[in-house]
Design a protein around this motif. Structure first.
Motif, PDB file in Angstrom:
ATOM      1  N   HIS A  80      -1.578   6.525  -1.061  1.00 17.60           N
ATOM      2  CA  HIS A  80      -2.333   6.317  -0.826  1.00 17.60           C
ATOM      3  C   HIS A  80      -3.036   5.926   0.266  1.00 17.60           C
ATOM      4  CE1 HIS A  80       0.433   4.517  -4.273  1.00 17.60           C
ATOM      5  NE2 HIS A  80      -1.030   4.476  -4.706  1.00 17.60           N
TER       6      HIS A  80
ATOM      7  N   LYS B  74      -6.814   5.751   1.105  1.00 18.81           N
ATOM      8  CA  LYS B  74      -7.407   5.348   0.212  1.00 18.81           C
ATOM      9  C   LYS B  74      -7.492   3.604   1.596  1.00 18.81           C
ATOM     10  CE  LYS B  74      -5.905   1.992  -2.944  1.00 18.81           C
ATOM     11  NZ  LYS B  74      -5.108   1.258  -3.591  1.00 18.81           N
TER      12      LYS B  74
ATOM     13  N   ASN C 152       1.854   1.302  -3.949  1.00 20.81           N
ATOM     14  CA  ASN C 152       0.301   1.208  -3.938  1.00 20.81           C
ATOM     15  C   ASN C 152       0.211   0.330  -3.116  1.00 20.81           C
ATOM     16  OD1 ASN C 152      -2.175   0.690  -3.592  1.00 20.81           O
ATOM     17  ND2 ASN C 152      -2.700   0.686  -5.399  1.00 20.81           N
TER      18      ASN C 152
END
Length: 191
Positions: free
Chosen positions: A125, A128, A153
């Motif tokens: 992740h 992001k 996440n």
């Protein structure tokens, strides 16, 4: 004269045979009638027992079907509510950089933590999170570090005293635990 006695005996015997025949036929008729009544009573009793059993079986089956319907309705309602929270989690996963930055600031404020933090995030992740640092300012400064030990996440803040874990799935699940009854009432209590 002897013939007359024979005739009288024959006549009386014939009368007795006719009387016995008549009484026998009447007795047979009476027995048949009694047996017919008893057979009809027996048949009606058995029919009523069968009808009662069928009615009980139908009632039991209807109750079972009603319970299954209620159970299925509850399962559907639960699935609807679960899908709402799955949608919330999926929406978090699709947040824009700015929305993700604001969400992290919200979580830090909610926990009473400083807005100057280093966030450890999973390799999966990292992309992001990487670009949200551009929204930092004098009062909010976030540094992003890729941490191969993290698989969820979200992010983790490591301090000397305690590690703060912000797993987005856990956050949504906790929110679900708190809010699912309210949502259930809102959607389904009017039924």
């Amino acid at each position: 004269m002897e013939k007359k006695i024979d005739e009288i005996i024959l006549f009386e015997a014939s009368n007795k045979v006719q009387k016995i025949d008549f009484e026998t036929k009447n007795k047979i008729k009476e027995i048949k009638q009694n047996n017919k009544v008893k057979i009809n009573e027996f048949i009606n009793e058995k029919k009523n027992n069968i009808d009662d059993k069928i009615k009980r079986d139908i009632e039991l089956k209807n109750e079972e079907i009603s319970r299954k319907i209620v159970s299925m309705e509850e399962e559907i309602k639960y699935n609807i509510i679960s899908s709402i929270f799955d949608g919330v989690y999926n929406n978090i996963a699709r947040l824009s950089e700015r929305e993700l930055f604001d969400f992290i600031v919200y979580l830090l404020n909610k926990e009473g933590l400083s807005l100057k933090q280093t966030l450890n995030v999973s390799s999966k992740h990292f992309d992001k999170f990487e670009n949200i640092t551009k929204y930092s300012n004098d009062s909010i400064e976030l540094v992003i570090i890729k941490d191969i030990n993290i698989s969820f996440n979200g992010f983790m803040i490591v301090t000397n005293k305690v590690d703060y874990i912000f797993d987005f799935k856990d956050i949504v699940d906790k929110f679900k635990t708190v809010k699912q009854l309210d949502i259930y009432k809102e959607f389904f209590d009017h039924e």
